[in-house]
Design an enzyme around this catalytic site. Structure first.
Site, mmCIF file in Angstrom:
data_model
loop_
_atom_site.group_PDB
_atom_site.id
_atom_site.type_symbol
_atom_site.label_atom_id
_atom_site.label_comp_id
_atom_site.label_asym_id
_atom_site.label_seq_id
_atom_site.Cartn_x
_atom_site.Cartn_y
_atom_site.Cartn_z
ATOM 1 N N TYR A 170 0.844 -1.210 0.000
ATOM 2 C CA TYR A 170 0.000 0.000 0.000
ATOM 3 C C TYR A 170 0.872 1.251 0.000
ATOM 4 O O TYR A 170 0.693 2.148 -0.835
ATOM 5 C CB TYR A 170 -0.915 -0.038 1.229
ATOM 6 C CG TYR A 170 -1.706 1.239 1.478
ATOM 7 C CD1 TYR A 170 -2.626 1.708 0.545
ATOM 8 C CD2 TYR A 170 -1.534 1.962 2.657
ATOM 9 C CE1 TYR A 170 -3.361 2.873 0.783
ATOM 10 C CE2 TYR A 170 -2.260 3.118 2.905
ATOM 11 C CZ TYR A 170 -3.171 3.569 1.965
ATOM 12 O OH TYR A 170 -3.886 4.728 2.203
HETATM 13 N N1 LIG Z 1 -8.932 6.026 5.931
HETATM 14 C C1 LIG Z 1 -7.689 6.379 6.274
HETATM 15 O O1 LIG Z 1 -7.256 6.243 7.453
HETATM 16 C C2 LIG Z 1 -6.765 6.987 5.258
HETATM 17 C C3 LIG Z 1 -5.541 7.501 5.708
HETATM 18 C C4 LIG Z 1 -4.671 8.072 4.785
HETATM 19 C C5 LIG Z 1 -5.037 8.136 3.443
HETATM 20 N N2 LIG Z 1 -6.215 7.613 3.039
HETATM 21 C C6 LIG Z 1 -6.542 7.705 1.615
HETATM 22 O O2 LIG Z 1 -7.782 8.344 1.467
HETATM 23 C C7 LIG Z 1 -8.401 7.924 0.261
HETATM 24 C C8 LIG Z 1 -9.868 7.598 0.523
HETATM 25 O O3 LIG Z 1 -9.916 6.507 1.424
HETATM 26 P P1 LIG Z 1 -11.154 6.201 2.386
HETATM 27 O O4 LIG Z 1 -10.592 6.066 3.749
HETATM 28 O O5 LIG Z 1 -12.273 7.133 2.132
HETATM 29 O O6 LIG Z 1 -11.482 4.730 1.882
HETATM 30 P P2 LIG Z 1 -12.813 4.008 1.396
HETATM 31 O O7 LIG Z 1 -13.964 4.416 2.219
HETATM 32 O O8 LIG Z 1 -12.441 2.580 1.304
HETATM 33 O O9 LIG Z 1 -13.018 4.618 -0.075
HETATM 34 C C9 LIG Z 1 -12.188 4.242 -1.139
HETATM 35 C C10 LIG Z 1 -12.803 4.777 -2.417
HETATM 36 O O10 LIG Z 1 -11.978 4.365 -3.510
HETATM 37 C C11 LIG Z 1 -12.812 3.808 -4.511
HETATM 38 N N3 LIG Z 1 -12.129 2.768 -5.272
HETATM 39 C C12 LIG Z 1 -11.481 1.673 -4.789
HETATM 40 N N4 LIG Z 1 -11.073 0.898 -5.794
HETATM 41 C C13 LIG Z 1 -11.459 1.514 -6.948
HETATM 42 C C14 LIG Z 1 -11.346 1.196 -8.331
HETATM 43 N N5 LIG Z 1 -10.752 0.061 -8.751
HETATM 44 N N6 LIG Z 1 -11.854 2.050 -9.236
HETATM 45 C C15 LIG Z 1 -12.476 3.182 -8.843
HETATM 46 N N7 LIG Z 1 -12.625 3.538 -7.552
HETATM 47 C C16 LIG Z 1 -12.126 2.712 -6.616
HETATM 48 C C17 LIG Z 1 -13.983 3.198 -3.743
HETATM 49 O O11 LIG Z 1 -15.142 3.144 -4.571
HETATM 50 P P3 LIG Z 1 -15.772 1.806 -5.210
HETATM 51 O O12 LIG Z 1 -15.525 0.682 -4.257
HETATM 52 O O13 LIG Z 1 -17.204 2.178 -5.382
HETATM 53 O O14 LIG Z 1 -15.051 1.653 -6.497
HETATM 54 C C18 LIG Z 1 -14.194 4.233 -2.648
HETATM 55 O O15 LIG Z 1 -15.050 5.249 -3.085
HETATM 56 C C19 LIG Z 1 -7.564 6.743 -0.253
HETATM 57 O O16 LIG Z 1 -6.748 7.164 -1.310
HETATM 58 C C20 LIG Z 1 -6.710 6.357 0.937
HETATM 59 O O17 LIG Z 1 -5.485 5.796 0.528
HETATM 60 C C21 LIG Z 1 -7.099 7.050 3.903
#
Ligand SMILES: NC(=O)c1ccc[n+]([C@@H]2O[C@H](COP(=O)([O-])OP(=O)(O)OC[C@H]3O[C@@H](n4cnc5c(N)ncnc54)[C@H](OP(=O)(O)O)[C@@H]3O)[C@@H](O)[C@H]2O)c1
Length: 299
Positions: free
Chosen positions: A188
């Site tokens: 990741y």
């Molecule tokens: N949560 C944390 O603690 C955290 C910390 C640091 C950074 N981040 C970053 O923040 C961002 C958002 O994460 P989140 O926490 O909101 O996670 P999440 O709730 O799992 O959302 C991830 C999003 O990415 C989309 N996605 C995943 N695979 C995809 C694909 N193949 N094609 C198109 N869309 C795709 C999903 O939509 P579908 O499944 O509908 O495709 C979903 O809308 C990510 O880039 C993550 O790395 C998160």
């Protein structure tokens, strides 16, 4: 139930805002920055992307919603329109370059240009290397969503931004790529770092054409992404609303990077503490374990 989730909301907000960073852009300032602009948000079906899209739409942006889950996107589209905003959903799987092409063709036919790209979609896996020997495909799909898909999308939208003489790319990255790498998170972190480095490298090339970049080194957020890892729940997490607020800071402001205040000193200090930290991480690794989800390979 996790400690983070049992904290009173006010305590959690205070602690997480102190440890990470807190959103700073007022709705009025956001409105001045994005009103009437077309903003494409990837990963808008849930979590940080969904909350960011709602906040930007409430500030007058025309939001273009993308992700794979069409029903979630349609629901958000309806919700934004019902509140008087402008939204259009374009389902796409970012791991399929030809589908990105089709999606961008449709978006540009309708909206002519995209002013701001919020690269937010992401996929994370936490798994020990000894559970990965026959899972090369995991690295492939994380790279596809976290690096190559966003590169493809940027390659399609960048010429339009440069021709317009203005544009912004906000990348939702993670604080963890600015710390020494954590065990079990290698795939990741590597895929998130790849896009971060690529985007920062092209930043100076596109600046003269009025296109700016902003890397958001996001702290921990309580979303579906962290739900599978109970050990993370003991840590303070940002609320989804605060995380969306920080992404909006990136869209509205002039900063090239946003993230926790301690990232820069930690980066500088890691030159000196790298070795002892390896030993600490090794100990922590031995004392912790893979989650059921990682063992059963449902991630
Ligand atoms: N949560 C944390 O603690 C955290 C910390 C640091 C950074 N981040 C970053 O923040 C961002 C958002 O994460 P989140 O926490 O909101 O996670 P999440 O709730 O799992 O959302 C991830 C999003 O990415 C989309 N996605 C995943 N695979 C995809 C694909 N193949 N094609 C198109 N869309 C795709 C999903 O939509 P579908 O499944 O509908 O495709 C979903 O809308 C990510 O880039 C993550 O790395 C998160």
């Amino acid at each position: 139930m996790s400690m983070s989730r049992t904290w009173p909301v006010w305590a959690r907000t205070m602690v997480s805002r102190g440890i990470y960073s807190r959103p700073r852009t007022s709705q009025e300032r956001l409105r001045r920055a994005v009103e009437g602009k077309t903003v494409l948000i990837t990963g808008a079906s849930q979590g940080i992307g969904r909350a960011t899209a709602s906040r930007l739409a409430a500030a007058g942006a025309q939001v273009v919603l993308t992700a794979r889950n069409e029903s979630n996107l349609r629901e958000l589209e309806e919700e934004i329109r019902a509140a008087g905003g402008e939204a259009a959903a374009y389902p796409v799987d970012l791991s399929q370059p030809e589908l990105i092409d089709e999606m961008v063709d449709k978006v540009l036919a309708k909206h002519a240009k995209v002013d701001i790209l919020v690269n937010n979609a992401g996929h994370s896996i936490r798994r020990s290397i000894d559970l990965c020997y026959d899972r090369y495909h995991d690295f492939h799909r994380m790279t596809a969503v976290n690096y190559l898909g966003p590169v493809k999308l940027t390659l399609r939208l960048l010429p339009v931004m440069r021709a317009a003489g203005a544009g912004k790319i906000v990348n939702v990255s993670t604080f963890a790529i600015r710390t020494p790498p954590f065990p079990r998170w290698g795939g990741y972190h590597a895929s998130k770092a790849a896009f971060d480095v690529w985007l920062r490298a092209i930043g100076p090339e596109i600046r003269a054409d009025g296109v700016r970049i902003c890397s958001v080194y996001m702290g921990m957020v309580d979303t579906a992404m962290t739900a599978h890892t109970p050990s993370l729940h003991r840590l303070p997490t940002l609320t989804v609303a605060d995380a969306a607020g920080i992404v909006c800071d990136g869209a509205a402001g002039n900063r090239r990077a946003l993230g926790p205040w301690w990232c820069a000193p930690l980066e500088a200090g890691s030159v000196f503490v790298g070795r002892p930290l390896d030993a600490v991480f090794s100990r922590l690794y031995q004392r912790s374990s893979d989650t059921d989800a990682a063992r059963r390979a449902i991630l």
